[in-house]
Scaffold this active site. Structure first.
Site, short mmCIF file in Angstrom:
data_model
loop_
_atom_site.label_atom_id
_atom_site.label_comp_id
_atom_site.label_asym_id
_atom_site.label_seq_id
_atom_site.Cartn_x
_atom_site.Cartn_y
_atom_site.Cartn_z
CG HIS A 80 3.83 -2.61 -2.61
ND1 HIS A 80 4.47 -3.59 -1.87
CD2 HIS A 80 3.02 -3.28 -3.48
CE1 HIS A 80 4.08 -4.78 -2.27
NE2 HIS A 80 3.20 -4.63 -3.24
CB CYS A 133 2.01 -9.30 -3.64
SG CYS A 133 3.25 -8.02 -3.62
CG HIS A 158 -1.79 -4.56 -3.70
ND1 HIS A 158 -2.03 -5.81 -3.20
CD2 HIS A 158 -0.50 -4.59 -4.14
CE1 HIS A 158 -0.94 -6.56 -3.31
NE2 HIS A 158 0.01 -5.83 -3.89
CD GLU A 159 0.85 -2.22 -6.96
OE1 GLU A 159 2.04 -2.04 -6.60
OE2 GLU A 159 0.39 -3.35 -7.17
#
Length: 185
Positions: A157, A110, A153-154
């Protein structure tokens, strides 16, 4: 242009916040943010640009990573023999997913984490997603492999979740039941 010093690092409170949904039409600042996020991930995959500006390579970047608590991220993925995926997702969500899991055999990294974190990060192997582009047009995609992993993954966030939150600290490399290992290289 987003540079490494514009990317917040782990420990910054914005990375643990649930980002705010965005309304349309986007403001000029939000449109610029969309363009800047995508520009970063494209530039970061060019060795010459990385060296010139001291960028770390990445395939995705979310608005919270540049201290903007908004539900926006960009992905840029080029894989051999496959159609490139280059997009900005506004207010993205997963509408369905496989039971089957996958994980990157090399682990995940990341841009907001300046250390190596070993371990397998379980992700859904296949996902169907909906999001809006910066012009406000809704789109739907079916993703698998690296694009599916990167999207999740994004999206994490935007929900205040870091990739290493998914790693079992007692057994970071334990086999994930019914998962297909994904080798990026």
């Amino acid at each position: 242009m987003i540079l490494m010093e514009n990317i917040v690092r782990e420990g910054h409170p914005v990375l643990r916040k649930v980002a705010d949904a965005v309304s349309f039409p986007l403001s000029a600042d939000e449109k610029k943010l969309c363009n800047d996020l995508l520009e970063y991930v494209i530039n970061s995959q060019d060795d010459e640009v990385c060296e010139r500006y001291g960028l770390r390579p990445g395939i995705g970047l979310a608005a919270p990573q540049v201290n903007a608590s908004k539900r926006i991220f960009a992905l840029h993925i080029e894989e051999d023999g496959k159609e490139p995926l280059s997009m900005v997702a506004v207010n993205p969500k997963i509408v369905s997913h496989s039971v089957e899991k996958t994980y990157l055999t090399s682990g995940e990294g990341c841009l907001s984490v300046d250390r190596d974190v070993d371990g397998f990060v379980p992700r859904y192997a296949r996902i169907t997603v909906k999001a809006f582009n910066p012009e406000g047009k809704e789109f739907k995609l079916r993703l698998k492999g690296l694009p599916a992993i990167a999207f999740q993954h994004e999206l994490d966030h935007l929900n205040g979740v870091m990739f290493y939150d998914h790693i079992d600290p007692a057994a970071p490399f334990k086999v994930i039941p019914d998962a297909i290992p994904f080798d990026r290289y």
